[in-house]
Design a protein around this motif. Sequence first.
Motif, PDB file in Angstrom:
ATOM      1  N   VAL A  71      -9.182 -29.321  20.885  1.00 21.73           N
ATOM      2  CA  VAL A  71     -10.327 -29.744  20.077  1.00 21.73           C
ATOM      3  C   VAL A  71      -9.958 -30.979  19.265  1.00 21.73           C
ATOM      4  N   PRO A 100     -17.053 -27.548  16.752  1.00 22.41           N
ATOM      5  CA  PRO A 100     -15.614 -27.645  16.495  1.00 22.41           C
ATOM      6  C   PRO A 100     -15.095 -29.079  16.482  1.00 22.41           C
ATOM      7  N   SER A 121     -22.624 -23.621  15.608  1.00 17.87           N
ATOM      8  CA  SER A 121     -21.236 -23.840  16.035  1.00 17.87           C
ATOM      9  C   SER A 121     -20.509 -22.529  16.287  1.00 17.87           C
ATOM     10  N   SER A 123     -16.830 -20.454  16.251  1.00 20.31           N
ATOM     11  CA  SER A 123     -15.641 -20.421  15.405  1.00 20.31           C
ATOM     12  C   SER A 123     -14.451 -20.064  16.295  1.00 20.31           C
ATOM     13  N   PRO A 124     -13.224 -20.218  15.807  1.00 16.93           N
ATOM     14  CA  PRO A 124     -12.070 -19.922  16.667  1.00 16.93           C
ATOM     15  C   PRO A 124     -12.137 -18.505  17.235  1.00 16.93           C
ATOM     16  N   PHE A 217     -11.354 -24.550  23.382  1.00 16.98           N
ATOM     17  CA  PHE A 217     -11.806 -23.607  22.355  1.00 16.98           C
ATOM     18  C   PHE A 217     -10.928 -22.370  22.299  1.00 16.98           C
ATOM     19  N   TRP A 221      -6.906 -24.886  17.808  1.00 15.84           N
ATOM     20  CA  TRP A 221      -7.773 -26.065  17.737  1.00 15.84           C
ATOM     21  C   TRP A 221      -7.045 -27.327  17.283  1.00 15.84           C
ATOM     22  N   LEU A 225      -9.198 -24.997   9.418  1.00 18.91           N
ATOM     23  CA  LEU A 225     -10.524 -25.074   8.801  1.00 18.91           C
ATOM     24  C   LEU A 225     -10.434 -25.126   7.286  1.00 18.91           C
TER      25      LEU A 225
END
Length: 283
Positions: A71, A100, A121, A123-124, A217, A221, A225
């Motif tokens: 990412v 991401p 979106s 998320s991980p 993904f 990443w 965050l």
Amino acid sequence: MEGFVRIGDRIVLYNIYGTEGGVPVISFGGSPSTRWKRPDAVAAIDAAGVRLVQADRPGYGGSTRQPGRTVASVVPDVVALADELGWEGFAVTGGSGGGPHALACAALLPDRVTRCAVTGSISPPIVDGPEPTEDEEAADPRRNRTSWKALHGDLRPGMEEAARSIMSAVEAGGPELPPDPGAAPGPPAREDSAAMARLAATFVTSHDGWEDDLIAFAKPWGFDLGDIAVPVTLWHGSADERAGKYADHLAAAIPHAERRCYVGGHIPPANAYRELLRWLTLS
């Protein structure tokens, strides 16, 4: 307006939309996606007074594939693109699988990114253990079978079947986009050559970028965050329960992130998209 930027031995193709001299915005499409915007999105961009660029990520459209990308690999491409355009500072936005990539820029380019807005979106994901069941995925979309297969299985058969199903429905008279729950479907896409070109670029020409997105993904990443310091809004539709669950996890991980819910499904309607773009222009 179309253009391209060279990055080493690769090229990245992009389109520019909106008002000349407007607030600079770099946009990231979903997975799969195309740099070609629909007319309703173009009208919203014009109304918001922004100058928006959307590029085809590596492996999509005419952009050179970059096997093994993460990412965070999008960040050098964004820097090269912004430098090419003469943009020192810019906002970022991304929808679904583009989220991401927008968040990566917010985390890793704090001196250049002004604001970040993501829509629907992901998320991980959580990819350890055995393949998730349908019930496990419904309870927590981070435990999804697509991400698990990206590391432990073969994505191609499922992607190709999904693409065939979408294009078969279009050829039978379906709209370019699935309607929101309770809404009437749009006009047949097969009657609109521009819509068919967008669909072909997304689902027919190549599945390389789509596959590489899904693998990226499922791996780390490449950023935290919790390091995001710029203003962030997390948008999702009232009928998009899965995106709402993802937003729960993103909101818990990103300091000071704000939630925004619009009436609709996974793809925001024009009024919500205009509101999101205008939020990006705030100082």
